[in-house]
Each structure stands twice: as C-alpha cells, then as structure tokens.
Design an enzyme around this catalytic site. Structure first.
Site, PDB file in Angstrom:
ATOM      1  N   ARG A   1       0.825  -1.209   0.000  1.00  0.00           N
ATOM      2  CA  ARG A   1       0.000   0.000   0.000  1.00  0.00           C
ATOM      3  C   ARG A   1       0.862   1.263   0.000  1.00  0.00           C
ATOM      4  O   ARG A   1       0.532   2.253  -0.662  1.00  0.00           O
ATOM      5  CB  ARG A   1      -0.951  -0.010   1.200  1.00  0.00           C
TER       6      ARG A   1
ATOM      7  N   LYS B   1      -2.800   6.392   1.172  1.00  0.00           N
ATOM      8  CA  LYS B   1      -2.708   6.915   2.539  1.00  0.00           C
ATOM      9  C   LYS B   1      -1.784   8.135   2.593  1.00  0.00           C
ATOM     10  O   LYS B   1      -0.668   8.079   3.112  1.00  0.00           O
ATOM     11  CB  LYS B   1      -2.224   5.808   3.474  1.00  0.00           C
TER      12      LYS B   1
END
Length: 357
Positions: free
Chosen positions: A102, A205
C-alpha cells in the site's frame, strides 16, 4: 554467503534472549493510544537512484530543507501496523507485506521511488528488535504500534517531485483502544464536506487526506458524534468511509457488506476481516452501498489498525437516524475475537499473515 552454522546458532540464541526483554518502569495496564519516546526509529534514504540500507537513529527529531517537497507539495504518505507479543513468547508483526504494497501505491501516486517488500519488512524487523523491550507483555491487551513515514525531502520550489526521499519507521507501545471491552459509538453523516475527490487520492494513505477530514471530524464531535461518516464525493448518495476507518456492516440477512468505491482507502484490516468472515462461513459482499440501505444492517462498524473494530450504535443522516443497538453485536464480537486471536497467537495463522521478528 551464509554465516557458519555455529554463528547462526549464536545469533538465534541472542535473539531469543532479546525477545524476553521488557521494560519494568512502564505501567502496561494504563497505556493509551498516544505517542511515547522509545529507544530508536529507523531511517532509510533514497539518493542517486538507490535506497540506503537503513540506520537506527536515537534522536526522534529530523532536519530537512525549508523547501522540502513534503512541506510544500504534499509528498508525504504513511502507514500503520502493529507488532504483538504472542502467547508463545514470540513477537510477530501483522501483515507488513500488505503495508509495503500500500505504501508503494502511495509512492507511485506522488511520483516517488518504490522499494521491495523484503526491504520494508527488514526495516520493520530491525526497528522492532531494537525496541523489543517496549513491546507490551502478552495479556495486557497492548501492542507495539509501527508508523512508517515516507516523505520527499529535497528542496524544490517549482511544482515537481523530489529527487531525494526518506522512509522513516517509528514505533511506540500502545494499549487497547477500548479498555473493558468493545464500546459502541455514534456516527454522523457529513453532508457539507468531502475527505477526497472522486478521482483524487482517497484510495492511498496521504497525509493530506487526513488534513481534509480534521474540520468535519471536529464538527461531528462538537455535536456528540465521535466519528464522521462520508458519502461518495461525486453524488453523496453512496457510503464511502468513516473519517479514519473503513465502513462495514452485517446485514439483517447475515452478509458482511462493505463499500466498493474508487475514493476510499484499501484497509488491510477490512481485507483481513473479510477473509476471517469467509472462514467463519459468513458471506461477503464488496459493492456500492446506497445511503438508503443503512436501515438494512443489523450491525455496523468502523475498522482499522488502531481498534480493529469499532461498533457503531447509530448513524444520523440529514433524513433520519438509524439505530443498531448500544451493545456490540454478536457477529462483530465473533469477528473481533477471531482477528485478535490470530494477532496474539491464540488462534492458528492459517493464512500466513504474521511476520516473526
């Protein structure tokens, strides 16, 4: 070249002794989810086309150019994961490979250099081992929170990506988010703000995503709602996610249902809970959820690294209020127990999710 067997045995023994170290001056039962200074963080630097091997650093302060791109153009991403002192005495990190994947997605989106999963996991292993005495004891409900931070550091005044980057990983002991069991919270649908654009950066993120959620979260809290719930930024008709957590619910038909959207973060906790649900024989659906469907749920929760599961007692929208009960629902409790059981080594890790340091 592999080290001689005798040296490997000595290294293994030293590690086993190291794993037993634990601070005696910390009240493990009163830990909250707060920053605490520890022994070190680890810092790797990207320069001249390559990452350094990473260095353990005692000083928690960093120095960078006043023109660093992370300060001006948002080249700042982060992750959150945890290490657990398990029932068998070993210390394990939960799914660090997923956090590496991620964070690489975030890096790619802001035009930063990627890194290998092995490189990332080795940095995590090294910083956890160096701070092993800060991993809370088994049975305390605590864990070692791990926060990787990826930032562009070279000076750049024109809008362009940096040429140099730091990957820093900090750690700190944290207690259980909810002391005395799972506690339900109220949520309010945010109608006047979005946390992300339809084709923006909501799926990765970045620090800026959380900056956008600060004001609506404050507005919600002032009205007595600990967490805000955002609708999709394009139509405001479909559920997206809570301010810092993914949304999922158990329908009255017993189906684990979570939103499918291009503007929400791919939660590793949600992904794991979906697999746990399947293992327990609970059907799983990932699909768009219209706001009018909020009444079709028997149980609703927010999920994320810090809490695993936060039961939601009610959701208030502009049109009506949906109630789900003050107590944590039975399916949510079953999912929570199964997930934390794997993390603390109380249940078999059948999917190979944990990384032993």
């Amino acid at each position: 070249m592999k080290p001689p067997k005798k040296e490997m045995e000595k290294e293994k023994m030293a590690t086993e002794e190291q794993l037993k170290k634990i601070r005696t001056d910390i009240d493990w039962g009163s830990l909250g989810f707060n920053y605490m200074p520890v022994k070190s963080h680890i810092r790797a630097t990207y320069r001249d086309g390559a990452w350094s091997k990473g260095e353990l650093v005692a000083d928690p302060n960093i120095t960078m150019s006043i023109a660093a791109t992370c300060l001006h153009y948002g080249q700042a991403a982060f992750e959150g994961l945890k290490a657990f002192r398990c029932k068998d005495g070993k210390v394990r990190v939960f799914r660090p490979d997923e956090n590496a994947n991620r964070l690489n997605l975030s890096a790619e989106r802001i035009l930063g250099p990627g890194f290998s999963t092995d490189f990332f996991c080795d940095l995590v292993r090294r910083v956890v081992l160096d701070n092993i005495e800060y991993v809370p004891p088994y049975g305390s409900g605590g864990s070692l929170y791990i926060r990787p931070l990826y930032i562009g550091t070279s000076p750049q005044i024109g809008v362009a990506p940096a040429t140099e980057y730091d990957l820093l990983i900090m750690v700190m002991p944290v207690g259980p988010y909810y002391k005395g069991g799972l506690k339900s919270v109220r949520a309010m649908v945010i109608e006047d703000y979005d946390r992300a654009a339809p084709l923006g950066t909501g799926m990765i993120k970045l620090g800026g995503n959380y900056g956008a959620s600060l004001k609506p979260a404050k507005i919600a809290k002032k009205q007595g709602f600990p967490i805000p719930l955002f609708m999709d930024p394009k139509t405001h008709q479909y559920v997206d996610e809570f301010g810092t957590s993914n949304f999922f619910g158990i329908t009255k038909a017993g189906v684990y249902t979570t939103p499918k959207s291009s503007s929400i973060l791919g939660s590793i906790t949600n992904k794991s809970l979906q697999q746990v649900a399947k293992d327990l024989g609970i059907p799983v659906e990932c699909r768009p959820i219209h706001r009018n469907e909020l009444g079709d749920f028997a149980e609703v929760a927010a999920c994320g690294t810090a809490v695993v599961i936060t039961p939601v007692s009610e959701i208030v929208t502009a049109e009506k209020t949906y109630n789900y009960g003050e107590e944590c629902g039975p399916t949510l409790k079953k999912l929570y127990d199964a997930m934390t059981g794997i993390q603390y080594g109380e249940r078999p890790d059948t999917h190979g999710w944990t990384f032993e340091v």
